[in-house]
Design a protein around this motif. Sequence first.
Motif, mmCIF file in Angstrom:
data_model
loop_
_atom_site.group_PDB
_atom_site.id
_atom_site.type_symbol
_atom_site.label_atom_id
_atom_site.label_comp_id
_atom_site.label_asym_id
_atom_site.label_seq_id
_atom_site.Cartn_x
_atom_site.Cartn_y
_atom_site.Cartn_z
ATOM 1 N N LYS A 151 1.087 -0.790 0.196
ATOM 2 C CA LYS A 151 -0.364 -0.009 -0.096
ATOM 3 C C LYS A 151 1.006 1.388 -0.528
ATOM 4 O O LYS A 151 1.740 1.898 1.020
ATOM 5 C CB LYS A 151 -0.872 0.047 1.130
ATOM 6 C CG LYS A 151 -2.110 -0.924 0.840
ATOM 7 C CD LYS A 151 -2.955 -0.469 2.733
ATOM 8 C CE LYS A 151 -4.017 -2.275 2.327
ATOM 9 N NZ LYS A 151 -4.383 -2.508 3.280
ATOM 10 N N LEU A 152 0.494 2.362 -0.934
ATOM 11 C CA LEU A 152 1.761 3.417 -1.320
ATOM 12 C C LEU A 152 0.926 4.209 -0.967
ATOM 13 O O LEU A 152 -0.604 4.184 -0.666
ATOM 14 C CB LEU A 152 1.785 3.058 -2.489
ATOM 15 C CG LEU A 152 2.430 2.165 -3.258
ATOM 16 C CD1 LEU A 152 3.193 1.819 -4.521
ATOM 17 C CD2 LEU A 152 4.310 1.912 -2.251
ATOM 18 N N PRO A 153 1.730 5.616 -0.451
ATOM 19 C CA PRO A 153 1.504 6.787 -0.609
ATOM 20 C C PRO A 153 0.707 7.774 -1.986
ATOM 21 O O PRO A 153 1.002 6.768 -2.845
ATOM 22 C CB PRO A 153 2.559 7.345 0.425
ATOM 23 C CG PRO A 153 3.537 6.427 -0.208
ATOM 24 C CD PRO A 153 3.384 5.871 0.145
ATOM 25 N N ASP A 154 -0.217 8.736 -1.478
ATOM 26 C CA ASP A 154 -0.635 8.779 -2.578
ATOM 27 C C ASP A 154 0.648 10.618 -2.856
ATOM 28 O O ASP A 154 1.156 10.865 -2.652
ATOM 29 C CB ASP A 154 -1.701 9.982 -2.163
ATOM 30 C CG ASP A 154 -2.232 10.732 -3.495
ATOM 31 O OD1 ASP A 154 -1.716 10.530 -4.532
ATOM 32 O OD2 ASP A 154 -3.336 10.998 -2.933
ATOM 33 N N LEU A 155 2.141 9.692 -3.658
ATOM 34 C CA LEU A 155 2.451 10.582 -4.010
ATOM 35 C C LEU A 155 2.554 12.339 -4.310
ATOM 36 O O LEU A 155 3.397 13.433 -4.150
ATOM 37 C CB LEU A 155 4.223 10.136 -4.902
ATOM 38 C CG LEU A 155 4.018 9.063 -4.248
ATOM 39 C CD1 LEU A 155 5.264 8.063 -5.614
ATOM 40 C CD2 LEU A 155 5.239 9.055 -3.657
ATOM 41 N N GLU A 156 1.224 12.047 -5.591
ATOM 42 C CA GLU A 156 0.739 13.957 -5.989
ATOM 43 C C GLU A 156 0.413 14.441 -4.636
ATOM 44 O O GLU A 156 0.398 15.865 -4.391
ATOM 45 C CB GLU A 156 -0.545 12.793 -6.445
ATOM 46 C CG GLU A 156 0.131 12.953 -7.990
ATOM 47 C CD GLU A 156 -0.920 12.766 -9.027
ATOM 48 O OE1 GLU A 156 -2.128 12.824 -8.626
ATOM 49 O OE2 GLU A 156 -0.645 11.765 -10.245
ATOM 50 N N ALA A 157 0.219 13.870 -3.812
ATOM 51 C CA ALA A 157 -0.295 14.658 -2.816
ATOM 52 C C ALA A 157 0.768 15.291 -1.518
ATOM 53 O O ALA A 157 0.536 15.850 -0.826
ATOM 54 C CB ALA A 157 -1.551 13.774 -1.623
ATOM 55 N N VAL A 158 1.535 14.618 -1.924
ATOM 56 C CA VAL A 158 3.058 15.027 -0.988
ATOM 57 C C VAL A 158 3.896 16.030 -1.244
ATOM 58 O O VAL A 158 3.990 16.166 -1.894
ATOM 59 C CB VAL A 158 4.106 14.092 -1.349
ATOM 60 C CG1 VAL A 158 5.242 13.706 0.254
ATOM 61 C CG2 VAL A 158 2.940 12.828 -0.258
ATOM 62 N N ASP A 159 4.216 16.792 -0.081
ATOM 63 C CA ASP A 159 5.036 18.051 -0.612
ATOM 64 C C ASP A 159 6.879 17.903 -0.181
ATOM 65 O O ASP A 159 6.925 17.681 1.122
ATOM 66 C CB ASP A 159 4.939 19.557 -0.075
ATOM 67 C CG ASP A 159 5.775 20.409 -0.195
ATOM 68 O OD1 ASP A 159 6.843 20.680 -1.406
ATOM 69 O OD2 ASP A 159 4.934 21.873 -0.029
ATOM 70 N N PHE A 160 6.971 17.861 -1.292
ATOM 71 C CA PHE A 160 8.457 17.304 -0.716
ATOM 72 C C PHE A 160 9.275 17.908 -0.355
ATOM 73 O O PHE A 160 10.696 17.524 0.011
ATOM 74 C CB PHE A 160 9.024 15.628 -2.155
ATOM 75 C CG PHE A 160 8.546 15.037 -2.413
ATOM 76 C CD1 PHE A 160 9.169 13.099 -1.748
ATOM 77 C CD2 PHE A 160 7.647 14.768 -3.085
ATOM 78 C CE1 PHE A 160 8.764 11.949 -2.041
ATOM 79 C CE2 PHE A 160 6.803 13.450 -3.448
ATOM 80 C CZ PHE A 160 7.443 12.171 -2.750
ATOM 81 N N ARG A 161 8.672 19.579 -0.334
ATOM 82 C CA ARG A 161 10.035 20.181 0.500
ATOM 83 C C ARG A 161 10.525 19.949 1.780
ATOM 84 O O ARG A 161 10.797 20.469 2.232
ATOM 85 C CB ARG A 161 9.583 21.886 -0.467
ATOM 86 C CG ARG A 161 9.730 21.769 -1.569
ATOM 87 C CD ARG A 161 8.556 22.545 -2.009
ATOM 88 N NE ARG A 161 7.766 23.388 -1.263
ATOM 89 C CZ ARG A 161 7.069 24.117 -1.438
ATOM 90 N NH1 ARG A 161 8.060 25.081 -2.196
ATOM 91 N NH2 ARG A 161 6.208 24.460 -0.739
ATOM 92 N N GLU A 162 8.983 20.085 2.277
ATOM 93 C CA GLU A 162 8.831 19.605 3.957
ATOM 94 C C GLU A 162 8.947 18.279 4.221
ATOM 95 O O GLU A 162 8.708 17.335 5.459
ATOM 96 C CB GLU A 162 7.170 20.242 4.245
ATOM 97 C CG GLU A 162 7.287 21.113 3.306
ATOM 98 C CD GLU A 162 5.516 21.794 3.543
ATOM 99 O OE1 GLU A 162 4.664 20.686 4.283
ATOM 100 O OE2 GLU A 162 4.920 22.645 3.576
ATOM 101 N N LEU A 163 9.682 17.436 3.814
ATOM 102 C CA LEU A 163 9.836 16.513 4.018
ATOM 103 C C LEU A 163 11.677 16.058 3.760
ATOM 104 O O LEU A 163 12.782 15.661 2.870
ATOM 105 C CB LEU A 163 9.466 14.854 3.109
ATOM 106 C CG LEU A 163 8.577 14.736 3.249
ATOM 107 C CD1 LEU A 163 7.372 13.415 2.373
ATOM 108 C CD2 LEU A 163 7.717 14.568 4.257
ATOM 109 N N THR A 164 11.993 15.149 5.354
ATOM 110 C CA THR A 164 13.520 15.032 5.887
ATOM 111 C C THR A 164 13.644 13.495 5.469
ATOM 112 O O THR A 164 13.992 12.687 3.950
ATOM 113 C CB THR A 164 14.311 15.149 6.759
ATOM 114 O OG1 THR A 164 13.790 16.592 7.171
ATOM 115 C CG2 THR A 164 15.428 15.302 7.078
#
Length: 215
Positions: free
Chosen positions: A105-118
Motif C-alpha cells: 500500500k503506497l502513499p499518494d505521492l501527488e499529495a506529498v510536498d517533498f520540500r517539507e520532508l526529510t
Amino acid sequence: MSMTFIRNHQMNVIQKQADFVLKTLRSVADRGVIETVRHSAAASIFEQFPDLTEERREMLGRLTSLQTAEEFQEYLSGLEPYREPMPPITPKQLQKLFPKHKKLKLPDLEAVDFRELTYLSWTDIATNRLFIVYPLEGQYIGIEGRLTPVNKKGYCVFCNRNHELAFFSVHTRAVHASPDHFSIFGHYICLDNRECNRSITGTEALEKFIRTVRR
C-alpha cells in the motif's frame, strides 16, 4: 548553480531560530541580550550551510535586523523558493525498495510536498507496519518494521522533540552471525511522521538508525 539549497531539516532550524529571536524581542528589554541572541541565531543557521555563497549568507543573515512579527514572516516566506525537495521517487521505485510486499500500500505521492520532508514514511494500518524511505549517499534506502503506539509522550530519536511516541522495531542481521540469524533493533520515534518532519533539525540520528538496521 541550483536555486534551491535549503533542505527540510535546515528550514526547521531557521524557523526555530526565527521564533527564538522574535520571542526574545517580545520578552527582553536589554539591547545587549537581544543582539547576542540575534547573532547566536544567525551563527546556528550558518552552521547548517558550510559552503554558503556571500549572496546566500546575506539573505539568511537578514534575521539579525528583523523587528516585527510581520518582518519575520516575510523573511521565512522569502526563503520558500529556495527549499530543496527530496529527490523525486515513483511508485515503481517504492515497490522495488520493498520487494517482499507484492501488494504494498503506497502513499499518494501527488499529495506529498517533498520540500517539507526529510524522510518519506507511511503506515499500513492493517498490519501496523511502518515504511521509511530516505536518500542516503545518493540512493534511496527503504526500511520497514513494526510500529507500536505506546500512549505516552517523550523524545523521538529522529527529531529529538517531545511528541506522542511509538516504538519502531526492525528485524536486522546480527553482527558476526550467520546470514539467517536476525535480531530486533528498535527505538522510540514520533507516532506522527508529519510532526517529526516538521521538527527534525539534523539527519545524524536518522542516518545512524538506517545504517544500523540495513547492515
